[in-house]
Write an enzyme that holds these catalytic residues in place. Structure first.
Site, PDB file in Angstrom:
ATOM      1  N   ASN A 191     -34.601 -25.236  24.190  1.00 50.83           N
ATOM      2  CA  ASN A 191     -33.666 -25.354  25.322  1.00 50.83           C
ATOM      3  C   ASN A 191     -34.180 -24.635  26.565  1.00 50.83           C
ATOM      4  O   ASN A 191     -33.851 -25.018  27.686  1.00 50.83           O
ATOM      5  CB  ASN A 191     -32.275 -24.853  24.917  1.00 50.83           C
ATOM      6  CG  ASN A 191     -31.610 -25.805  23.944  1.00 50.83           C
ATOM      7  OD1 ASN A 191     -31.460 -26.986  24.216  1.00 50.83           O
ATOM      8  ND2 ASN A 191     -31.238 -25.300  22.773  1.00 50.83           N
ATOM      9  N   SER A 223     -30.074 -26.149  18.038  1.00 53.39           N
ATOM     10  CA  SER A 223     -29.565 -27.339  17.346  1.00 53.39           C
ATOM     11  C   SER A 223     -30.507 -27.833  16.263  1.00 53.39           C
ATOM     12  O   SER A 223     -30.069 -28.473  15.302  1.00 53.39           O
ATOM     13  CB  SER A 223     -29.306 -28.459  18.359  1.00 53.39           C
ATOM     14  OG  SER A 223     -30.473 -28.716  19.126  1.00 53.39           O
ATOM     15  N   GLY A 253     -27.673 -25.835  21.677  1.00 55.33           N
ATOM     16  CA  GLY A 253     -27.772 -25.493  23.098  1.00 55.33           C
ATOM     17  C   GLY A 253     -28.268 -24.093  23.369  1.00 55.33           C
ATOM     18  O   GLY A 253     -28.438 -23.708  24.532  1.00 55.33           O
ATOM     19  N   ASP A 292     -31.722 -39.769  20.350  1.00 49.47           N
ATOM     20  CA  ASP A 292     -32.018 -38.966  21.548  1.00 49.47           C
ATOM     21  C   ASP A 292     -33.499 -38.607  21.666  1.00 49.47           C
ATOM     22  O   ASP A 292     -33.950 -38.101  22.692  1.00 49.47           O
ATOM     23  CB  ASP A 292     -31.144 -37.695  21.597  1.00 49.47           C
ATOM     24  CG  ASP A 292     -31.380 -36.749  20.425  1.00 49.47           C
ATOM     25  OD1 ASP A 292     -32.345 -36.937  19.655  1.00 49.47           O
ATOM     26  OD2 ASP A 292     -30.586 -35.799  20.278  1.00 49.47           O
ATOM     27  N   HIS A 322     -33.903 -34.679  18.359  1.00 50.32           N
ATOM     28  CA  HIS A 322     -33.501 -34.107  17.073  1.00 50.32           C
ATOM     29  C   HIS A 322     -33.955 -34.999  15.918  1.00 50.32           C
ATOM     30  O   HIS A 322     -33.801 -36.223  15.987  1.00 50.32           O
ATOM     31  CB  HIS A 322     -31.981 -33.936  17.025  1.00 50.32           C
ATOM     32  CG  HIS A 322     -31.462 -33.019  18.082  1.00 50.32           C
ATOM     33  ND1 HIS A 322     -31.002 -33.476  19.305  1.00 50.32           N
ATOM     34  CD2 HIS A 322     -31.353 -31.668  18.107  1.00 50.32           C
ATOM     35  CE1 HIS A 322     -30.624 -32.438  20.033  1.00 50.32           C
ATOM     36  NE2 HIS A 322     -30.819 -31.331  19.328  1.00 50.32           N
TER      37      HIS A 322
END
Length: 197
Positions: free
Chosen positions: A80, A15, A52, A168, A171
């Site tokens: 991830n 991502s 992801g 979050d 990112h």
């Protein structure tokens, strides 16, 4: 290769590469392309970022992602794996597999590392973080130690993290991506120089 030829790069990642949560022109690939164009590079960057994705996912698709015109690859994978607590030995084997495919197809690579959090313990953190420099040395790839190198202040995330990160905390926002590019961009210029050399 003459200077007039377009250099074709693949950005293989998750991502962070894909541009999660951002408008299309704010993401990593569009901002990197613009940064390079402003510096006189004729470059096409294929966005091979899949939100992801783990190192295993990257390995499973690298072969068909490296279409014949691709000359260089930016690899940013592992975030991830960290979130899932995947065994560093598994992540290492996957990244090594990606580098082996690149080597077999004569594609130059910029490998971008990841900093592991301490929540899995010091051994896990050390084992994970040594994957990138060791493989970069072993395969003769270009190397940047941390995707967020341009964002860090004295090796740490800034106190006002909300200025550069999405809510979050994982990112980067558009400004954060701009700062990421300030560190990644020169390394991509080194990659282009290696391709053109």
């Amino acid at each position: 290769m003459t200077r007039a030829d377009t250099v074709h790069l693949l950005a293989l990642g998750d991502s962070l590469t894909q541009g999660y949560g951002l408008l299309e022109d704010e993401g990593f690939v569009p901002q990197l392309r613009e940064w390079l164009t402003e510096r006189g590079h004729d470059v096409r960057i294929v966005n091979g970022g899949v939100s992801g994705d783990t190192t295993a996912g990257g390995l499973s698709r690298v072969e068909w992602s490296l279409t014949p015109e691709i000359e260089g690859m930016i690899v940013t994978l592992g975030g991830n794996d960290l979130l899932r607590g995947i065994d560093p030995a598994v992540s290492r084997a996957n990244i090594e597999g990606i580098l082996q495919v690149a080597e077999a197809q004569d594609v130059d690579v910029l490998l971008i590392g990841m900093t592991a959090p301490g929540n899995y313990g010091a051994d896990y953190k050390a084992d994970f973080e040594r994957i990138y420099p060791e493989l970069a040395e072993g395969y003769g790839t270009l190397y940047l130690d941390n995707f967020f190198a341009g964002v860090l202040q004295d090796g740490e995330m800034p106190a006002d993290i909300g200025n550069v990160m999405q809510s979050d905390g994982i990112h980067p926002n558009a400004l954060g991506v701009k700062q990421v590019i300030e560190a990644v961009g020169p390394k991509v210029e080194d990659l282009i120089a290696r391709i053109e050399g």
